[in-house]
Write an enzyme that holds these catalytic residues in place. Structure first.
Site, PDB file in Angstrom:
ATOM      1  N   GLU A  16      25.078  -1.523  56.526  1.00 55.07           N
ATOM      2  CA  GLU A  16      23.379  -1.262  56.823  1.00 55.07           C
ATOM      3  C   GLU A  16      23.110  -1.487  57.714  1.00 55.07           C
ATOM      4  O   GLU A  16      24.009  -2.335  58.508  1.00 55.07           O
ATOM      5  CB  GLU A  16      23.072  -1.696  55.448  1.00 55.07           C
ATOM      6  CG  GLU A  16      21.495  -2.157  55.855  1.00 55.07           C
ATOM      7  CD  GLU A  16      20.494  -3.464  54.963  1.00 55.07           C
ATOM      8  OE1 GLU A  16      20.358  -2.913  54.104  1.00 55.07           O
ATOM      9  OE2 GLU A  16      20.772  -4.129  55.767  1.00 55.07           O
ATOM     10  N   HIS A  77      15.286   3.071  53.778  1.00 51.79           N
ATOM     11  CA  HIS A  77      14.298   2.067  52.975  1.00 51.79           C
ATOM     12  C   HIS A  77      13.279   2.236  53.162  1.00 51.79           C
ATOM     13  O   HIS A  77      12.581   2.838  54.694  1.00 51.79           O
ATOM     14  CB  HIS A  77      14.904   0.838  53.772  1.00 51.79           C
ATOM     15  CG  HIS A  77      16.522   0.104  53.550  1.00 51.79           C
ATOM     16  ND1 HIS A  77      16.332  -1.034  53.228  1.00 51.79           N
ATOM     17  CD2 HIS A  77      17.682   1.162  53.712  1.00 51.79           C
ATOM     18  CE1 HIS A  77      17.833  -0.872  53.616  1.00 51.79           C
ATOM     19  NE2 HIS A  77      18.184   0.011  53.711  1.00 51.79           N
ATOM     20  N   ARG A 107      10.215  -3.112  47.132  1.00 54.03           N
ATOM     21  CA  ARG A 107       8.678  -4.080  46.570  1.00 54.03           C
ATOM     22  C   ARG A 107       8.897  -3.948  48.016  1.00 54.03           C
ATOM     23  O   ARG A 107       8.089  -4.393  48.640  1.00 54.03           O
ATOM     24  CB  ARG A 107       8.898  -4.616  45.430  1.00 54.03           C
ATOM     25  CG  ARG A 107       8.002  -5.405  45.199  1.00 54.03           C
ATOM     26  CD  ARG A 107       7.300  -6.333  45.311  1.00 54.03           C
ATOM     27  NE  ARG A 107       7.487  -7.638  45.704  1.00 54.03           N
ATOM     28  CZ  ARG A 107       7.452  -9.138  45.851  1.00 54.03           C
ATOM     29  NH1 ARG A 107       6.920  -9.992  44.756  1.00 54.03           N
ATOM     30  NH2 ARG A 107       8.122  -9.503  46.944  1.00 54.03           N
ATOM     31  N   ALA A 123       9.064  -2.074  42.938  1.00 53.22           N
ATOM     32  CA  ALA A 123       9.316  -0.893  43.470  1.00 53.22           C
ATOM     33  C   ALA A 123       9.394   0.150  42.320  1.00 53.22           C
ATOM     34  O   ALA A 123       9.395   1.503  42.565  1.00 53.22           O
ATOM     35  CB  ALA A 123      10.827  -1.441  43.613  1.00 53.22           C
ATOM     36  N   LYS A 170      13.113   0.076  36.965  1.00 54.63           N
ATOM     37  CA  LYS A 170      13.641   0.651  38.094  1.00 54.63           C
ATOM     38  C   LYS A 170      14.601   2.031  37.286  1.00 54.63           C
ATOM     39  O   LYS A 170      14.017   3.009  37.908  1.00 54.63           O
ATOM     40  CB  LYS A 170      14.213   0.149  38.539  1.00 54.63           C
ATOM     41  CG  LYS A 170      13.346  -0.997  39.663  1.00 54.63           C
ATOM     42  CD  LYS A 170      13.475  -2.014  41.256  1.00 54.63           C
ATOM     43  CE  LYS A 170      14.371  -2.789  40.727  1.00 54.63           C
ATOM     44  NZ  LYS A 170      14.705  -3.537  41.743  1.00 54.63           N
ATOM     45  N   GLN A 181      22.015  -7.683  46.720  1.00 56.39           N
ATOM     46  CA  GLN A 181      21.948  -8.122  47.640  1.00 56.39           C
ATOM     47  C   GLN A 181      23.348  -8.848  48.000  1.00 56.39           C
ATOM     48  O   GLN A 181      23.833  -8.932  47.073  1.00 56.39           O
ATOM     49  CB  GLN A 181      20.135  -9.737  47.400  1.00 56.39           C
ATOM     50  CG  GLN A 181      19.775 -10.129  48.010  1.00 56.39           C
ATOM     51  CD  GLN A 181      19.448  -9.974  49.661  1.00 56.39           C
ATOM     52  OE1 GLN A 181      20.553 -10.017  50.545  1.00 56.39           O
ATOM     53  NE2 GLN A 181      18.292  -9.122  49.625  1.00 56.39           N
TER      54      GLN A 181
END
Length: 300
Positions: A16, A77, A107, A123, A170, A181
């Site tokens: 990332e 993203h 979200r 989301a 989702k 995360q």
């Protein structure tokens, strides 16, 4: 496009990056990408930023650079908390025209002093919107949608059960791949995987790893994510807090140790939060590359 079928017989390794600060030229991140490209990650994701469509162009330029110049699959993203449906439509049109095929539907975080929009409370609402957008495309192409997950409970969830229910929504809405995360205790991730299996969440889950190279940045991220810090980790941070080189090297070693354990235990993939530091990413890549070359054990 990321094809989940291609990842069934390998462990995914991805990065990332994020756009540079407003007062810095975008070329600074391009230089970082040039340093990362030869590490041959399966994909590189780029964060979007807080706000509506005003951040779309910078993130899109980075995603396009990843795909067109670095020849690596890109994921952009898309945080929706401050987006109207018109904002989202504008971004999706821009992504389509630029040939970007993978979206991380989020979200996103609330921005202090800015009222959140109510067009996308979750989301999953954005995922539904993207799916509806795809259904109207004349070219027949569809976006590949990824989503985020929290091994240690989303900061605004009351219980792990509420969190899992939201995650399943989702996935059922269309998320084909999950990025976790950050966390610093692998046992938390393993327990999360078990809960996902019981809940019937059966898509690849990449473990999010952030090298602890700066105490203040880690403390800031922990305050946002509720990640718990094991004693082994806090002892390391306290011991080397005033020694930048030592804390960098200790943080790299800690991340490598996490990755070795996760890959050994058959994790679907590792998503490395590079913090735009190619030196750190390269050190971790060089220490763990051979692990990703070994096909994972596939359970029947």
């Amino acid at each position: 496009m990321i094809n989940e079928e291609n990842y069934k017989n390998k462990t995914i390794f991805s990065f990332e990056v994020f756009p540079p600060k407003k007062n810095m030229p975008i070329d600074t991140i391009f230089n970082t990408l040039d340093d990362l490209r030869d590490l041959k990650p399966d994909f590189i994701s780029t964060t979007f930023g807080a706000g509506g469509s005003e951040n779309c162009d910078n993130a899109l330029a980075i995603a396009k650079r990843i795909k067109d110049q670095c020849h690596v699959e890109s994921v952009i993203h898309m945080p929706c908390i401050n987006m109207t449906k018109d904002d989202a439509l504008y971004c999706l049109d821009q992504f389509r025209e630029a040939g970007i095929e993978n979206i991380l539907a989020l979200r996103g975080d609330k921005v202090e002093g800015k009222e959140a929009c109510n067009d996308f409370p979750h989301a999953s609402d954005l995922i539904d919107f993207i799916k509806e957008y795809d259904s109207k495309r004349k070219d027949g192409k569809k976006f590949n949608i990824l989503a985020a997950c929290y091994p240690e409970l989303h900061p605004q969830s009351q219980t792990v059960y509420d969190d899992l229910e939201g995650l399943k929504i989702k996935v059922e809405a269309g998320a084909s791949h999950l990025l976790s995360q950050l966390f610093f205790d692998n046992e938390k991730f393993y327990r999360f995987q078990e809960r996902c299996n019981i809940k019937g969440i059966n898509v690849p889950i990449e473990a999010g790893i952030m090298p602890a190279t700066n105490k203040k940045s880690i403390e800031r991220m922990v305050s946002l994510t509720n990640a718990l810090l094991p004693k082994k980790f806090t002892d390391m941070m306290e011991r080397y807090d005033n020694h930048p080189d030592a804390i960098r090297d200790a943080g790299i070693a800690y991340a490598i140790d996490q990755i070795v354990d996760l890959v050994t235990h058959g994790v679907s993939g590792i998503h490395l939060y590079t913090m735009n530091n190619p030196h750190v990413a390269r050190k971790i890549y060089e220490a763990t590359k051979s692990l990703f070359d070994v096909a994972p054990i596939i359970e029947n």
